[in-house]
Design an enzyme around this catalytic site. Structure first.
Site, PDB file in Angstrom:
ATOM      1  N   ASP A  26      60.152  40.595  21.343  1.00 13.85           N
ATOM      2  CA  ASP A  26      59.504  40.545  19.959  1.00 13.85           C
ATOM      3  C   ASP A  26      58.289  39.959  20.322  1.00 13.85           C
ATOM      4  O   ASP A  26      58.221  39.032  21.038  1.00 13.85           O
ATOM      5  CB  ASP A  26      60.512  39.990  19.147  1.00 13.85           C
ATOM      6  CG  ASP A  26      59.955  40.868  17.478  1.00 13.85           C
ATOM      7  OD1 ASP A  26      60.983  40.902  16.869  1.00 13.85           O
ATOM      8  OD2 ASP A  26      59.026  40.987  17.583  1.00 13.85           O
TER       9      ASP A  26
HETATM   10  C1  GLC Z   1      57.266  41.854  14.456  1.00 20.06           C
HETATM   11  C2  GLC Z   1      58.653  42.453  14.182  1.00 20.06           C
HETATM   12  C3  GLC Z   1      59.019  43.564  15.057  1.00 20.06           C
HETATM   13  C4  GLC Z   1      57.828  44.374  15.406  1.00 20.06           C
HETATM   14  C5  GLC Z   1      56.872  43.646  16.490  1.00 20.06           C
HETATM   15  C6  GLC Z   1      55.766  44.150  16.873  1.00 20.06           C
HETATM   16  O1  GLC Z   1      57.432  40.302  14.593  1.00 20.06           O
HETATM   17  O2  GLC Z   1      59.881  41.518  14.357  1.00 20.06           O
HETATM   18  O3  GLC Z   1      59.985  44.304  14.332  1.00 20.06           O
HETATM   19  O4  GLC Z   1      58.128  45.727  16.056  1.00 20.06           O
HETATM   20  O5  GLC Z   1      56.509  42.044  15.809  1.00 20.06           O
HETATM   21  O6  GLC Z   1      54.954  44.482  15.717  1.00 20.06           O
END
Ligand code: GLC
Length: 718
Positions: free
Chosen positions: A261
């Site tokens: 993430d």
């Molecule tokens: C965010 C979220 C995740 C998302 C990622 C990319 O922080 O936690 O759900 O897919 O970043 O945007």
């Protein structure tokens, strides 16, 4: 493309570039994309920028082509980019937030919506969506409940697989896009519902509740898995070898891309699990993490780690091959534009058919909690209607709208005007809909004036869509004092008042539950917001949604869920504050509204379950059947739910567990028999032997239209 040959020609920087993903804030000075986390100053060199493997949060039919051309031109081996974005409830045509889709209890509808969303995304040059999000959620204080399909592992697993099928269609159908299941694992178990907080759960809780929906995605062929921000039992998911390698890769056989993430690789330093960026890189890549999102530990630190023998080139090559393999299977080496096509996008995206599907999904997601005196449906031929509440002109679309624009949302007022073309529509906000808002009696007085003049009132309450989502945890999930006072005054002024609750999580409705004659949950229905509200309020569609999460009486009960353990001093039968029982002094144990609950204008009676045999021999099945009768004069749809309890086992088992459900449409007065097959497969759990197996013994079978069911039949597994 012979990706092994290509790999053999790549420099280490090129390889580490393939394992790095950045957003447009990093990659472009002209184009912007989604900002989905803290902005970073990454100090990437020109050489590093030229070999980045994938883009976060950007799609555009023309823009992706331009970017692809530029990138391939500058890349030493012309390796195309992957474009990835959070398309979680529609691309530009937004259907309900996933929690609302959970309320449909309709995996086929879920799959159809995901398919629609994939088409709109693919013609805009997208290759991967960061969805389905399948984190099991039991704590309504957590803002990301909105992104889940709720508290049950069985429902979540069906919805998880349905979305993977919808997005990917086995990756060989026109407009398929790769799905990425997230957030692995147990992100929804964050302590106290505070986002990113510690997760400390037993392996058996992980196995029985939190992991099944991720595994359902893997079994459905999901192309990617995203690690979660949180610790799992002391180790951040992103560097958790047990989770990423032992379970996901070795036990489940997942051999495709693992992506972190946002910032999560470097955040292992903040967790206190890694001493610096170099340690973060070592722990992540050696745990099996392929792509690092938005930080530079791999690019900057892995060369030295290889020198020091702490990371092998073999490990790096395996990760790079997974990324090249997806690019190859998408055909990007031959056609780097994939399905990007402006002409097609202009035709396909936001078309009437897609909006109709979004509207239908919105209607199917709504849950009717109460309807005293049959206040609903309101009379669509009313001459004067009042629409009251803080969000009546708010273009709420739901968190993570992807390419969805608030400018294109049908507001509640527009929706009611669309439907009631000849009616006089009186409006008042009555309050502002802010956090912990106290009453403004001037605004309430204005609202009461409207209510008194109207034949019926649609009262819109709850939380703004910007109050749910990432980083939106709350300690107070009550309907605010301002909204309670508004509800009191309006319901007093007009007995024909129906309350619709917009929300991305269960809210505490206890106070208004005693005031309002009719209450429905509309969640956040997406682009067709106002049309869904009007259609549900004025009877153009019947309610069929069921709660995918338990609605508490008080926040002090949270986390609260239907599949609880009875304890040695059970109180659920009494549900009163009894001494020396598992109870509260100041509140009942039971929820205000249970998982699986939802009314219809029709009225259904479900007989007690009858079993085809007892005992159930291993390797055989038995049938549990009920007669379902629509005893009203209105056609309707019911969701008949099968729950099973393992009466005693090598480990304590929950009071009941959802093991099946069937939707049935019955005309007024019609009846039918619904049958469920039961086999030992449905009786398996992660036993004291640390394996999934069914244990001989006594079982109870409950079949009803919600989880708060007492009557049962019994059988023995032998
Ligand atoms: C965010 C979220 C995740 C998302 C990622 C990319 O922080 O936690 O759900 O897919 O970043 O945007």
């Amino acid at each position: 493309m012979d990706i092994k040959k290509l790999l053999s020609q790549m420099s280490l920087t090129e390889k580490l570039g393939e394992l790095s993903q950045y957003n447009m804030g990093v990659l472009s000075t002209t184009e912007t994309g989604d900002l989905t986390g803290p902005a970073n100053d990454l100090k990437l060199t020109k050489e590093e920028l030229a070999v980045v493997g994938s883009v976060l949060g950007y799609s555009s039919a023309e823009g992706t082509k331009k970017m692809q051309d530029e990138h391939i031109k500058n890349h030493p081996h012309g390796i195309p980019l992957l474009f990835m974005q959070d398309i979680i409830h529609g691309y530009r045509t937004n259907y309900p937030i996933p929690l609302g889709m959970g309320a449909t209890f309709d995996p086929n509808l879920m799959e159809e919506c995901a398919r629609m969303s994939a088409k709109e995304a693919a013609v805009n040059g997208l290759h991967v969506t960061f969805n389905p999000m399948v984190d099991l959620a039991r704590d309504a204080r957590w803002g990301r409940c909105m992104e889940t399909t709720g508290e049950d592992p069985y429902l979540n697993s069906l919805m998880s697989a349905a979305q993977v099928r919808g997005y990917q269609s086995d990756m060989n159908k026109e407009y398929s896009i790769a799905a990425c299941v997230k957030h692995y694992a147990a992100y929804g178990a964050a302590e106290a519902g505070r986002d990113y907080n510690t997760v400390d759960v037993s392996e058996r809780s992980l196995r029985d509740y939190y992991l099944p929906a991720y595994k359902a995605a893997v079994d459905a062929g999901v192309e990617m898995v995203m690690s979660s921000f949180n610790l799992v039992n002391g180790v951040p998911s992103t560097g958790n070898k047990w989770l990423l390698d032992d379970v996901l890769r070795k036990e489940w056989g997942f051999d495709k891309i693992l992506i972190s993430d946002y910032n999560a690789v470097y955040e292992m330093y903040d967790h206190g699990y890694a001493k610096d960026a170099k340690d973060c890189a070592e722990k992540a890549i050696n745990a099996g993490m392929d792509i690092e999102m938005m930080t530079t530990c791999y690019l900057k630190e892995i060369p030295a780690l290889i020198e020091e023998g702490k990371v092998s080139m073999e490990t790096v090559d395996k990760a790079v091959l997974r990324v090249l393999d997806l690019k190859n299977r998408l055909g990007l080496f031959e056609n780097p534009y994939y399905y990007a096509d402006k002409e097609k996008a202009d035709k396909i995206v936001f078309c009437d058919e897609h909006r109709a599907l979004a509207r239908l999904a919105g209607e199917k997601s709504c849950v009717l909690l109460k309807n005293d005196n049959n206040v609903l449906p309101l009379n669509e031929h009313s001459k004067t209607v009042a629409l009251i509440g803080p969000f009546i002109e708010e273009p709420m679309i739901g968190g993570w709208p992807g390419a969805g624009s608030r400018n294109e949302v049908v507001t509640p007022l527009t929706g009611v005007k669309n439907l009631l073309k000849d009616a006089k529509i009186l409006t008042a906000k009555g309050c502002n809909g802010t956090l912990k808002e106290q009453p403004d009696y001037k605004m309430i007085k204005q609202a009461v004036k409207c209510a008194k003049k109207a034949e019926s009132v649609v009262l819109v309450l709850g939380e703004h869509d910007l109050m749910a989502g990432e980083g939106k945890s709350k300690t107070d999930i009550n309907i605010t004092p301002a909204q309670v006072e508004l509800c009191k005054a309006v319901c007093k002024a007009n007995k024909n008042t129906a309350v619709f609750i917009y929300t991305g999580r269960p809210l505490v409705l206890s106070e208004i539950n005693d005031i309002a004659p009719a209450i429905a949950i509309i969640w956040q229905p997406g682009t067709e917001n106002g049309n869904v509200l009007a259609n549900m309020a004025f009877g153009k569609a019947n309610f069929s949604g069921k709660l995918p999460m338990t609605f508490p009486r008080a926040v002090g009960q949270v986390p609260i869920y239907y599949n609880f353990y009875t304890t040695g001093r059970p109180n659920h039968e009494h549900d009163l504050p009894i001494a020396y029982r598992s109870a509260y002094q100041d509140e009942r144990n039971s929820p205000l509204y249970p998982f699986g609950y939802g009314l219809s204008y029709a009225k259904f009676e479900i007989s007690d379950p009858v079993l085809s045999s007892n005992p159930l021999k291993r390797g055989e099945t038995l049938t549990a059947s009920v007669v379902v009768k629509n005893v009203s004069d209105v056609d309707g749809e019911e969701t008949v739910q099968l729950y099973i309890k393992d009466c005693y086992a090598s480990l304590a088992r929950p009071i009941k567990e959802l093991k099946g459900f069937k939707k049935v449409n019955l005309k007024a007065g019609e009846e039918t028999t619904i049958c469920f097959e039961i086999s030992e497969k449905q009786l398996e759990f992660f036993t004291a032997n640390n394996v999934f197996e069914a244990e001989n013994g006594d079982f109870k079978v409950f079949i009803s239209n919600n989880s708060n069911v007492k009557t049962f039949a019994t059988f023995k597994l032998i």
